[in-house]
Design a protein around this motif. Structure first.
Motif, PDB file in Angstrom:
ATOM      1  N   CYS A 287      14.312  70.430 -48.587  1.00 29.38           N
ATOM      2  CA  CYS A 287      14.631  71.389 -49.658  1.00 29.38           C
ATOM      3  C   CYS A 287      13.823  72.676 -49.515  1.00 29.38           C
ATOM      4  CB  CYS A 287      14.432  70.754 -51.033  1.00 29.38           C
ATOM      5  SG  CYS A 287      12.780  70.131 -51.315  1.00 29.38           S
ATOM      6  N   ARG A 288      13.530  73.029 -48.295  1.00 26.06           N
ATOM      7  CA  ARG A 288      12.813  74.284 -48.082  1.00 26.06           C
ATOM      8  C   ARG A 288      13.767  75.468 -48.229  1.00 26.06           C
ATOM      9  NH1 ARG A 288       9.154  73.110 -42.758  1.00 26.06           N
ATOM     10  NH2 ARG A 288       7.303  72.341 -43.839  1.00 26.06           N
ATOM     11  N   SER A 289      13.284  76.479 -48.916  1.00 28.82           N
ATOM     12  CA  SER A 289      14.113  77.654 -49.167  1.00 28.82           C
ATOM     13  C   SER A 289      14.274  78.496 -47.906  1.00 28.82           C
ATOM     14  CB  SER A 289      13.472  78.494 -50.264  1.00 28.82           C
ATOM     15  OG  SER A 289      14.139  79.732 -50.358  1.00 28.82           O
ATOM     16  N   ARG A 290      15.495  78.961 -47.703  1.00 31.25           N
ATOM     17  CA  ARG A 290      15.732  79.892 -46.589  1.00 31.25           C
ATOM     18  C   ARG A 290      15.344  81.314 -46.974  1.00 31.25           C
ATOM     19  NH1 ARG A 290      21.817  77.769 -46.044  1.00 31.25           N
ATOM     20  NH2 ARG A 290      21.363  75.739 -45.138  1.00 31.25           N
ATOM     21  N   MET A 291      15.219  81.537 -48.270  1.00 36.68           N
ATOM     22  CA  MET A 291      14.939  82.899 -48.734  1.00 36.68           C
ATOM     23  C   MET A 291      13.453  83.157 -48.945  1.00 36.68           C
ATOM     24  SD  MET A 291      17.865  84.642 -49.318  1.00 36.68           S
ATOM     25  CE  MET A 291      18.312  84.069 -47.667  1.00 36.68           C
ATOM     26  N   ASN A 292      12.767  82.166 -49.522  1.00 40.12           N
ATOM     27  CA  ASN A 292      11.370  82.371 -49.922  1.00 40.12           C
ATOM     28  C   ASN A 292      10.505  81.304 -49.285  1.00 40.12           C
ATOM     29  OD1 ASN A 292      13.311  82.649 -52.583  1.00 40.12           O
ATOM     30  ND2 ASN A 292      12.049  84.448 -52.222  1.00 40.12           N
ATOM     31  N   VAL A 293       9.610  81.740 -48.431  1.00 37.35           N
ATOM     32  CA  VAL A 293       8.791  80.808 -47.665  1.00 37.35           C
ATOM     33  C   VAL A 293       7.318  80.960 -48.073  1.00 37.35           C
ATOM     34  CG1 VAL A 293       8.148  80.031 -45.345  1.00 37.35           C
ATOM     35  CG2 VAL A 293      10.413  81.069 -45.740  1.00 37.35           C
ATOM     36  N   PRO A 294       6.847  80.091 -48.982  1.00 36.56           N
ATOM     37  CA  PRO A 294       5.425  80.168 -49.315  1.00 36.56           C
ATOM     38  C   PRO A 294       4.625  79.480 -48.215  1.00 36.56           C
ATOM     39  CG  PRO A 294       6.617  78.685 -50.828  1.00 36.56           C
ATOM     40  CD  PRO A 294       7.539  79.007 -49.703  1.00 36.56           C
ATOM     41  N   PHE A 295       3.502  80.060 -47.829  1.00 39.24           N
ATOM     42  CA  PHE A 295       2.671  79.383 -46.830  1.00 39.24           C
ATOM     43  C   PHE A 295       1.200  79.689 -47.085  1.00 39.24           C
ATOM     44  CE2 PHE A 295       3.898  83.438 -44.870  1.00 39.24           C
ATOM     45  CZ  PHE A 295       2.720  83.910 -44.304  1.00 39.24           C
ATOM     46  N   PHE A 296       0.366  78.836 -46.536  1.00 40.74           N
ATOM     47  CA  PHE A 296      -1.078  78.920 -46.793  1.00 40.74           C
ATOM     48  C   PHE A 296      -1.834  79.019 -45.485  1.00 40.74           C
ATOM     49  CE2 PHE A 296       0.966  76.831 -50.275  1.00 40.74           C
ATOM     50  CZ  PHE A 296       0.362  77.398 -51.384  1.00 40.74           C
ATOM     51  N   LEU A 297      -2.965  79.717 -45.536  1.00 38.69           N
ATOM     52  CA  LEU A 297      -3.884  79.753 -44.399  1.00 38.69           C
ATOM     53  C   LEU A 297      -4.846  78.584 -44.574  1.00 38.69           C
ATOM     54  CD1 LEU A 297      -2.638  82.589 -44.342  1.00 38.69           C
ATOM     55  CD2 LEU A 297      -4.919  83.514 -43.874  1.00 38.69           C
ATOM     56  N   ARG A 298      -5.190  77.918 -43.493  1.00 27.29           N
ATOM     57  CA  ARG A 298      -6.128  76.791 -43.597  1.00 27.29           C
ATOM     58  C   ARG A 298      -7.452  77.271 -44.204  1.00 27.29           C
ATOM     59  NH1 ARG A 298      -7.319  74.844 -38.013  1.00 27.29           N
ATOM     60  NH2 ARG A 298      -8.609  76.682 -38.093  1.00 27.29           N
ATOM     61  N   ASP A 299      -7.851  78.457 -43.768  1.00 25.22           N
ATOM     62  CA  ASP A 299      -9.078  79.042 -44.296  1.00 25.22           C
ATOM     63  C   ASP A 299      -8.683  80.137 -45.292  1.00 25.22           C
ATOM     64  OD1 ASP A 299     -11.388  80.320 -44.849  1.00 25.22           O
ATOM     65  OD2 ASP A 299     -11.886  80.828 -42.762  1.00 25.22           O
ATOM     66  N   GLU A 300      -8.682  79.764 -46.567  1.00 28.40           N
ATOM     67  CA  GLU A 300      -8.184  80.697 -47.586  1.00 28.40           C
ATOM     68  C   GLU A 300      -9.093  81.912 -47.766  1.00 28.40           C
ATOM     69  OE1 GLU A 300      -5.963  78.934 -50.988  1.00 28.40           O
ATOM     70  OE2 GLU A 300      -4.717  79.533 -49.310  1.00 28.40           O
ATOM     71  N   SER A 301     -10.316  81.811 -47.253  1.00 24.02           N
ATOM     72  CA  SER A 301     -11.207  82.980 -47.359  1.00 24.02           C
ATOM     73  C   SER A 301     -10.702  84.116 -46.458  1.00 24.02           C
ATOM     74  CB  SER A 301     -12.643  82.595 -46.981  1.00 24.02           C
ATOM     75  OG  SER A 301     -12.723  82.418 -45.578  1.00 24.02           O
ATOM     76  N   ARG A 302      -9.731  83.798 -45.597  1.00 27.43           N
ATOM     77  CA  ARG A 302      -9.181  84.818 -44.692  1.00 27.43           C
ATOM     78  C   ARG A 302      -7.944  85.503 -45.277  1.00 27.43           C
ATOM     79  NH1 ARG A 302     -12.172  87.004 -42.327  1.00 27.43           N
ATOM     80  NH2 ARG A 302     -10.916  87.524 -40.519  1.00 27.43           N
ATOM     81  N   ASN A 303      -7.581  85.135 -46.495  1.00 23.43           N
ATOM     82  CA  ASN A 303      -6.348  85.683 -47.094  1.00 23.43           C
ATOM     83  C   ASN A 303      -6.325  87.211 -47.117  1.00 23.43           C
ATOM     84  OD1 ASN A 303      -5.420  83.127 -47.500  1.00 23.43           O
ATOM     85  ND2 ASN A 303      -5.460  83.168 -49.743  1.00 23.43           N
ATOM     86  N   GLU A 304      -7.409  87.800 -47.585  1.00 22.30           N
ATOM     87  CA  GLU A 304      -7.408  89.263 -47.722  1.00 22.30           C
ATOM     88  C   GLU A 304      -7.313  89.931 -46.354  1.00 22.30           C
ATOM     89  OE1 GLU A 304      -6.839  90.925 -50.461  1.00 22.30           O
ATOM     90  OE2 GLU A 304      -6.740  88.947 -51.415  1.00 22.30           O
ATOM     91  N   ALA A 305      -8.015  89.356 -45.374  1.00 22.74           N
ATOM     92  CA  ALA A 305      -7.959  89.926 -44.021  1.00 22.74           C
ATOM     93  C   ALA A 305      -6.544  89.793 -43.463  1.00 22.74           C
ATOM     94  CB  ALA A 305      -8.960  89.206 -43.114  1.00 22.74           C
ATOM     95  N   PHE A 306      -5.908  88.671 -43.748  1.00 25.10           N
ATOM     96  CA  PHE A 306      -4.524  88.457 -43.276  1.00 25.10           C
ATOM     97  C   PHE A 306      -3.605  89.529 -43.863  1.00 25.10           C
ATOM     98  CE2 PHE A 306      -0.251  86.786 -43.806  1.00 25.10           C
ATOM     99  CZ  PHE A 306       0.024  86.239 -42.558  1.00 25.10           C
ATOM    100  N   LEU A 307      -3.734  89.756 -45.159  1.00 24.64           N
ATOM    101  CA  LEU A 307      -2.850  90.717 -45.829  1.00 24.64           C
ATOM    102  C   LEU A 307      -3.116  92.142 -45.357  1.00 24.64           C
ATOM    103  CD1 LEU A 307      -2.880  89.186 -49.424  1.00 24.64           C
ATOM    104  CD2 LEU A 307      -0.883  89.423 -47.928  1.00 24.64           C
ATOM    105  N   ALA A 308      -4.405  92.473 -45.145  1.00 25.89           N
ATOM    106  CA  ALA A 308      -4.737  93.830 -44.699  1.00 25.89           C
ATOM    107  C   ALA A 308      -4.171  94.069 -43.301  1.00 25.89           C
ATOM    108  CB  ALA A 308      -6.257  94.019 -44.708  1.00 25.89           C
ATOM    109  N   GLY A 309      -4.304  93.075 -42.423  1.00 27.81           N
ATOM    110  CA  GLY A 309      -3.777  93.208 -41.057  1.00 27.81           C
ATOM    111  C   GLY A 309      -2.258  93.298 -41.074  1.00 27.81           C
ATOM    112  N   ALA A 310      -1.642  92.527 -41.958  1.00 26.39           N
ATOM    113  CA  ALA A 310      -0.185  92.546 -42.062  1.00 26.39           C
ATOM    114  C   ALA A 310       0.281  93.933 -42.492  1.00 26.39           C
ATOM    115  CB  ALA A 310       0.282  91.488 -43.054  1.00 26.39           C
ATOM    116  N   LYS A 311      -0.397  94.461 -43.485  1.00 27.95           N
ATOM    117  CA  LYS A 311      -0.014  95.792 -43.996  1.00 27.95           C
ATOM    118  C   LYS A 311      -0.124  96.827 -42.880  1.00 27.95           C
ATOM    119  CE  LYS A 311      -0.739  98.894 -47.842  1.00 27.95           C
ATOM    120  NZ  LYS A 311      -1.730  99.462 -48.735  1.00 27.95           N
ATOM    121  N   ALA A 312      -1.215  96.738 -42.117  1.00 27.18           N
ATOM    122  CA  ALA A 312      -1.406  97.696 -41.021  1.00 27.18           C
ATOM    123  C   ALA A 312      -0.288  97.553 -39.990  1.00 27.18           C
ATOM    124  CB  ALA A 312      -2.769  97.466 -40.372  1.00 27.18           C
TER     125      ALA A 312
END
Ligand code: PMP
Length: 355
Positions: A287-312
């Protein structure tokens, strides 16, 4: 929004088809807008294969207003059944309780909205006026890939689906649906337009307290023009319907082509997440959505770095909903496969920098 649609709207912005007016400046009762509305409805009917005994309504208020408008029109103040699969159906249930006896027939709350209760396990009430199901839970990333056959489950109630976040991403089996509603702003056009597709026999039973502008029969009798409809949003949705009709994929066209493309897009991302030890998706595979894919980083302390790199890297709006956390990639119809490839490439690179 597909870039082609935005470009066409830009080109027609000041003067629609030689009328000397912008669509925004037209009278909604004028001949020009009449053509836009009629074509939009006909194109949508064709795209979604809406049978003749269903009415297409262009309304306002979004999915949340429909959470009240549906029970006001269909419940008769009596019992209705809810299948709770995530945040949006939970909200719908809460709102319906203001108008009728809304009960929970099934829920996936115990596993934090990461699965779909098997239809055979639903505790349906035989007298229920309708059964509510959110066919794609935008926040939790849970999609109902096959709509339930309520008759086979012993219920004569019409199925009401909230298809806000995956409308036009795949065909709809109307033989299993009584009413479908959705805000336009994911797959159909800009915010401000709400689509309702309703079986004719469900019209005409609104509660006395239902506002006239929200009585489906009044809206249907007036061809979505009881009050001023969201004219520009309908125009933009109309352009999107034409764009959808032009889409082809492996011998398929229209919504079937979108479905094939959406399966490929989602598979690409889920396959990458599943083989990675760094990323995870917690939703059951069926029942995984084809439209909306939530996912997690194993190391959640890296979330902000992930988002900043993605934006760049030009990859935007990846932050997960606050109630779930982590990340969420929304792969709506207008997102091309190249966009998903770019995301997967970035995720791979980011993972490599973490070891
Ligand atoms: N239902 C679903 C499935 C949604 O995704 C949303 C919006 N994200 C809503 C309802 C609420 O829609 P609106 O904001 O248009 O009221």
């Amino acid at each position: 929004m597909p870039a082609e649609v935005l470009q066409q709207a830009a080109a027609e912005m000041l003067d629609w088809h030689g009328s000397g007016m912008s669509v925004m400046e037209m009278s909604h009762r004028g001949q020009e807008f009449g053509v836009i509305l009629k074509n939009a409805e006909a194109d949508l009917r064709e795209l979604l294969c809406v049978p003749a005994h269903f009415r297409i309504l262009f309304m306002q208020g979004g999915g949340l207003a429909e959470n009240a408008i549906v029970p006001l029109n269909l419940s008769r103040g009596e019992t209705v059944d809810f299948v709770v699969t995530g945040s949006w159906s939970q909200k719908s249930l809460k709102e319906a309780r203001r108008y009728c006896a809304a009960r929970v027939a099934a829920s996936n709350e115990a596993d934090h909205h990461t699965s779909l209760p098997a239809p055979a396990s639903w505790q349906l009430d035989r007298g229920a006026r309708y059964v509510h199901l959110c066919s794609n839970e935008t926040i939790n990333g849970v999609e109902v890939h096959e709509l339930p056959d309520l008759k086979a489950l012993g219920s004569d109630a019409p199925l009401v689906i909230d298809f806000s976040s995956h409308v036009a991403s795949r065909p709809v089996d109307w033989s299993r649906v009584g009413l479908a509603f959705g805000g336009a702003q994911k797959n159909l056009g800009p915010a401000g337009l709400t689509l309702v597709v309703v079986r004719e026999d469900l019209l005409g039973h609104a509660l006395q307290a239902c506002p006239s502008a929200f009585d489906y029969k009044t809206v249907a009798d007036n061809h979505s023009m009881y009050n001023t409809p969201p004219t520009f949003a309908i125009y933009m949705a109309g352009l999107t319907f034409q764009w959808l009709k032009r889409q082809t994929e492996g011998g398929l066209s229209g919504v079937a082509a979108m479905e094939a493309r959406n399966i490929t897009k989602a598979q690409l991302l889920y396959d990458f997440i599943d083989q990675s030890a760094f990323y995870s998706n917690k939703v059951a595979k069926d029942c995984r959505s084809r439209m909306n894919v939530p996912f997690f980083l194993r190391d959640e302390s890296r979330n902000e770095a992930f988002l900043a790199g993605a934006k760049a890297a030009g990859l935007l709006q990846l932050k997960g909903h606050k109630s779930v956390g982590g990340m969420r990639a929304s792969l709506y119809n207008a997102m091309p496969i190249e966009g998903v490839r770019a995301l997967v490439d970035y995720m791979r690179q980011f993972e490599q920098t973490q070891v």
